[in-house]
Design a protein around this motif. Structure first.
Motif, PDB file in Angstrom:
ATOM      1  N   HIS A 110      22.008  64.213   1.851  1.00  0.00           N
ATOM      2  CA  HIS A 110      21.213  65.240   2.516  1.00  0.00           C
ATOM      3  C   HIS A 110      20.802  64.714   3.885  1.00  0.00           C
ATOM      4  N   HIS A 111      21.112  65.487   4.918  1.00  0.00           N
ATOM      5  CA  HIS A 111      20.858  65.050   6.294  1.00  0.00           C
ATOM      6  C   HIS A 111      19.399  64.659   6.525  1.00  0.00           C
ATOM      7  N   MET A 112      18.468  65.461   6.009  1.00  0.00           N
ATOM      8  CA  MET A 112      17.056  65.169   6.248  1.00  0.00           C
ATOM      9  C   MET A 112      16.570  63.976   5.425  1.00  0.00           C
ATOM     10  N   GLU A 113      17.183  63.734   4.278  1.00  0.00           N
ATOM     11  CA  GLU A 113      16.850  62.508   3.547  1.00  0.00           C
ATOM     12  C   GLU A 113      17.310  61.292   4.343  1.00  0.00           C
ATOM     13  N   GLY A 114      18.439  61.436   5.039  1.00  0.00           N
ATOM     14  CA  GLY A 114      18.882  60.358   5.919  1.00  0.00           C
ATOM     15  C   GLY A 114      17.829  60.029   6.966  1.00  0.00           C
ATOM     16  N   HIS A 115      17.296  61.068   7.635  1.00  0.00           N
ATOM     17  CA  HIS A 115      16.237  60.843   8.620  1.00  0.00           C
ATOM     18  C   HIS A 115      15.006  60.235   7.961  1.00  0.00           C
ATOM     19  N   LEU A 116      14.634  60.755   6.809  1.00  0.00           N
ATOM     20  CA  LEU A 116      13.429  60.310   6.116  1.00  0.00           C
ATOM     21  C   LEU A 116      13.502  58.825   5.765  1.00  0.00           C
ATOM     22  N   LEU A 117      14.693  58.356   5.390  1.00  0.00           N
ATOM     23  CA  LEU A 117      14.855  56.970   4.966  1.00  0.00           C
ATOM     24  C   LEU A 117      15.198  56.023   6.120  1.00  0.00           C
ATOM     25  N   ALA A 118      15.481  56.556   7.312  1.00  0.00           N
ATOM     26  CA  ALA A 118      15.886  55.711   8.437  1.00  0.00           C
ATOM     27  C   ALA A 118      14.897  54.591   8.753  1.00  0.00           C
ATOM     28  N   PRO A 119      13.564  54.823   8.672  1.00  0.00           N
ATOM     29  CA  PRO A 119      12.635  53.711   8.947  1.00  0.00           C
ATOM     30  C   PRO A 119      12.762  52.550   7.965  1.00  0.00           C
ATOM     31  N   LEU A 120      13.367  52.777   6.802  1.00  0.00           N
ATOM     32  CA  LEU A 120      13.544  51.701   5.835  1.00  0.00           C
ATOM     33  C   LEU A 120      14.643  50.726   6.251  1.00  0.00           C
ATOM     34  N   LEU A 121      15.355  51.050   7.332  1.00  0.00           N
ATOM     35  CA  LEU A 121      16.341  50.134   7.886  1.00  0.00           C
ATOM     36  C   LEU A 121      15.686  49.041   8.739  1.00  0.00           C
ATOM     37  N   GLU A 122      14.406  49.223   9.066  1.00  0.00           N
ATOM     38  CA  GLU A 122      13.705  48.277   9.917  1.00  0.00           C
ATOM     39  C   GLU A 122      13.121  47.129   9.095  1.00  0.00           C
ATOM     40  N   ASP A 123      12.825  46.008   9.765  1.00  0.00           N
ATOM     41  CA  ASP A 123      12.196  44.872   9.089  1.00  0.00           C
ATOM     42  C   ASP A 123      10.807  45.248   8.581  1.00  0.00           C
ATOM     43  N   ASP A 124      10.075  45.978   9.420  1.00  0.00           N
ATOM     44  CA  ASP A 124       8.740  46.450   9.032  1.00  0.00           C
ATOM     45  C   ASP A 124       8.901  47.840   8.429  1.00  0.00           C
ATOM     46  N   LYS A 125       9.062  47.903   7.120  1.00  0.00           N
ATOM     47  CA  LYS A 125       9.367  49.175   6.458  1.00  0.00           C
ATOM     48  C   LYS A 125       8.204  49.607   5.574  1.00  0.00           C
ATOM     49  N   PRO A 126       8.028  50.914   5.391  1.00  0.00           N
ATOM     50  CA  PRO A 126       6.920  51.408   4.564  1.00  0.00           C
ATOM     51  C   PRO A 126       7.224  51.300   3.077  1.00  0.00           C
ATOM     52  N   ASP A 127       6.176  51.092   2.300  1.00  0.00           N
ATOM     53  CA  ASP A 127       6.276  51.183   0.849  1.00  0.00           C
ATOM     54  C   ASP A 127       5.991  52.624   0.435  1.00  0.00           C
ATOM     55  N   PHE A 128       6.502  53.017  -0.722  1.00  0.00           N
ATOM     56  CA  PHE A 128       6.147  54.317  -1.287  1.00  0.00           C
ATOM     57  C   PHE A 128       4.745  54.211  -1.891  1.00  0.00           C
ATOM     58  N   PRO A 129       3.960  55.288  -1.901  1.00  0.00           N
ATOM     59  CA  PRO A 129       4.239  56.619  -1.346  1.00  0.00           C
ATOM     60  C   PRO A 129       3.802  56.696   0.118  1.00  0.00           C
ATOM     61  N   PHE A 130       4.271  57.742   0.812  1.00  0.00           N
ATOM     62  CA  PHE A 130       3.847  57.982   2.187  1.00  0.00           C
ATOM     63  C   PHE A 130       4.057  59.446   2.538  1.00  0.00           C
ATOM     64  N   VAL A 131       3.432  59.862   3.624  1.00  0.00           N
ATOM     65  CA  VAL A 131       3.679  61.188   4.200  1.00  0.00           C
ATOM     66  C   VAL A 131       4.758  61.028   5.259  1.00  0.00           C
ATOM     67  N   ALA A 132       5.741  61.905   5.248  1.00  0.00           N
ATOM     68  CA  ALA A 132       6.798  61.885   6.253  1.00  0.00           C
ATOM     69  C   ALA A 132       6.712  63.133   7.129  1.00  0.00           C
ATOM     70  N   LEU A 133       6.699  62.926   8.433  1.00  0.00           N
ATOM     71  CA  LEU A 133       6.830  64.015   9.400  1.00  0.00           C
ATOM     72  C   LEU A 133       8.251  63.976   9.921  1.00  0.00           C
ATOM     73  N   LEU A 134       9.038  64.986   9.596  1.00  0.00           N
ATOM     74  CA  LEU A 134      10.418  65.073  10.039  1.00  0.00           C
ATOM     75  C   LEU A 134      10.506  66.123  11.134  1.00  0.00           C
ATOM     76  N   VAL A 135      10.810  65.686  12.334  1.00  0.00           N
ATOM     77  CA  VAL A 135      10.829  66.592  13.487  1.00  0.00           C
ATOM     78  C   VAL A 135      12.137  66.414  14.251  1.00  0.00           C
ATOM     79  N   SER A 136      12.935  67.471  14.246  1.00  0.00           N
ATOM     80  CA  SER A 136      14.220  67.424  14.922  1.00  0.00           C
ATOM     81  C   SER A 136      14.492  68.778  15.558  1.00  0.00           C
ATOM     82  N   GLY A 137      15.717  68.946  16.082  1.00  0.00           N
ATOM     83  CA  GLY A 137      16.060  70.217  16.698  1.00  0.00           C
ATOM     84  C   GLY A 137      16.072  71.378  15.731  1.00  0.00           C
ATOM     85  N   GLY A 138      16.386  71.115  14.468  1.00  0.00           N
ATOM     86  CA  GLY A 138      16.491  72.202  13.507  1.00  0.00           C
ATOM     87  C   GLY A 138      15.420  72.224  12.448  1.00  0.00           C
TER      88      GLY A 138
END
Length: 336
Positions: A110-138
Motif C-alpha cells: 500500500h503506497h500510504m503504508e510505504g510513506h507511513l513506515l519511511a521514518p523507520l528507515l532512519e537511525d532515530d526511528k519511532p516506537d509503536f504506537p504513534f500518530v502519523a500525519l500523512l501529507v502528500s499531493g493526493g
C-alpha cells in the motif's frame, strides 16, 4: 534477506533494494517533472508510458549498484495502490512478472503504508504506537498507528489534500509545475499580516481536513491584488500559514485524543520547512518527539516500498499469480 521495491503510483519511477542487516543498499529514482511541466500537471497516459520505459532500466541499474544478482533477491515488492490505475498496472505487471521469472515471491504494498513506515528507515526511528500525519499531493490523513498494519484513520481530507491545494494555488499564481515547492519558496518573501486566510474546519470538533476552500479564497484574493511579485509573495505567505496552522491544530487534537507522545510526519509535504519548524515547537511544548523520513524519502520512492515490502514479507504476505492494481485502497483495510 534482500527485497526489491518498485514504486510507480504516479509520476516517479522508484526502484530500491532493502537488506535486512544493512538497510537500503541501492536505489534509483526517475522523476517525470519535465514531461508533465508543459501540461501543468500529471497526464496519466504519459505517466504510464514513461514508467514502461524506465522501470526495467532502473531495476538493472539498482542491481548493478548493489552488486547483487537476481538469485539473491528474496522477494519483489511493488505498489499495488492507491494511485493512477495505468501507472500502478505497469509496476504490478513488471513486479509480479519479475518475481515469477526469478522464482521468488511477490508482495503487494500500500503506497500510504510505504510513506507511513519511511521514518523507520532512519537511525532515530519511532516506537509503536504513534500518530502519523500523512501529507502528500493526493492524501492528507491522521492515523492512529498501534502496530504494523493496525491502523485507525482519525481524520482525512474530504476534498483537496494539502499538497493538491498547494499545487492548484500555485497554478493559479502562474508558478508552473510542480507548484507546491515553488509556492513555499515564494512565501519566504511574503510579509506577515498582509492577508488572513481561514483555517478550514478548525472551528468544529473532528480531525478531517478540507483545503479546497483555501484555493478559492486565494483565487479571490488574487483578483483583487496588483499582480506584482510582492503581492504574490504576500498571498503565498498567507496561504501557506493557513495550511500549516490547520495541520498543526489537527495534529495537536490527534495527540490529545490518543494520549501519544510520538508523531510521525511523512509524504511530500512533510519536506516543508515551516511545517517541520511548527511541529517541532508543538512537540517540544508537549514534551514529545516528531519523526520524519530524510528529504529524499519524503516524496515517492522505491526505498519506502522495499522496506514496507520487507515488513509485509516477514508478516507472511504473498501475492497470487494474478496481477491486480487498486487505484482506491483504504489504509484501514490492511491486515495487522
Amino acid at each position: 534477506m534482500n527485497i526489491l521495491g518498485i514504486e510507480t503510483s504516479c509520476d516517479e519511477t522508484g526502484i530500491a533494494i532493502y537488506n535486512e542487516q544493512q538497510g537500503i543498499v541501492a536505489q534509483a529514482l526517475y522523476s517525470q517533472i519535465e514531461l508533465h511541466a508543459e501540461y501543468g500537471g500529471v497526464v496519466p497516459e504519459l505517466a504510464s508510458r514513461d514508467h514502461i520505459r524506465k522501470t526495467a532500466l532502473l531495476t538493472d541499474q539498482v542491481l548493478q549498484q548493489s552488486g547483487l544478482s537476481s538469485r539473491e533477491i528474496d522477494a519483489v515488492a511493488f505498489t499495488q495502490g492507491p494511485g493512477l490505475i495505468g501507472a500502478l498496472l505497469v509496476g504490478a505487471t513488471f513486479g509480479r512478472s519479475l518475481a515469477y521469472s526469478w522464482g521468488c515471491p511477490a508482495v503487494a504494498v500500500h503506497h500510504m503504508e510505504g510513506h507511513l513506515l519511511a521514518p523507520l528507515l532512519e537511525d532515530d526511528k519511532p516506537d509503536f504506537p504513534f500518530v502519523a500525519l500523512l501529507v502528500s499531493g493526493g492524501h492528507s490523513m491522521l492515523v492512529d498507528v498501534k502496530a504494523l498494519g493496525d491502523y485507525t484513520i482519525l481524520g482525512e481530507s474530504i476534498d483537496d489534500a494539502a499538497g493538491e491545494a498547494f499545487d492548484k494555488t500555485a497554478k493559479l499564481m502562474g508558478l508552473g509545475y510542480p507548484g507546491g515547492p515553488r509556492l513555499a519558496k515564494l512565501a519566504e518573501q511574503g510579509r506577515p499580516g498582509v492577508h488572513r486566510f481561514p483555517r478550514p474546519m478548525t472551528d468544529r470538533p473532528g480531525l478531517d481536513f478540507s483545503f479546497s476552500g483555501l484555493k478559492t479564497f486565494a483565487a479571490n484574493t488574487l483578483r483583487s491584488c496588483d499582480g506584482s511579485e510582492q503581492a504574490l509573495a504576500d498571498i503565498a505567505h498567507a496561504f501557506q500559514d493557513a495550511v500549516i496552522d490547520t495541520l498543526m491544530i489537527k495534529c495537536r487534537r490527534a495527540l490529545e485524543q490518543t494520549g501519544y507522545q510520538r508523531l510521525v510526519v511523512a509524504g511530500g509535504v512533510s519536506a516543508n520547512q515551516q511545517l517541520r519548524s511548527g511541529l517541532a515547537q508543538l512537540m517540544k511544548k508537549r514534551r514529545g518527539k516528531v519523526f520524519y523520513p530524510r528529504p529524499e524519502f519524503c516524496t515517492d520512492n522505491g526505498a519506502m516500498i522495499a522496506y514496507a515490502g520487507y515488513c509485509r514479507f516477514k508478516n507472511g504476505d504473498r501475492e497470487t499469480l494474478s496481477i491486480n492494481a487498486r487505484p482506491r485502497w483504504p489504509l484501514n483495510e490492511l491486515k495487522q
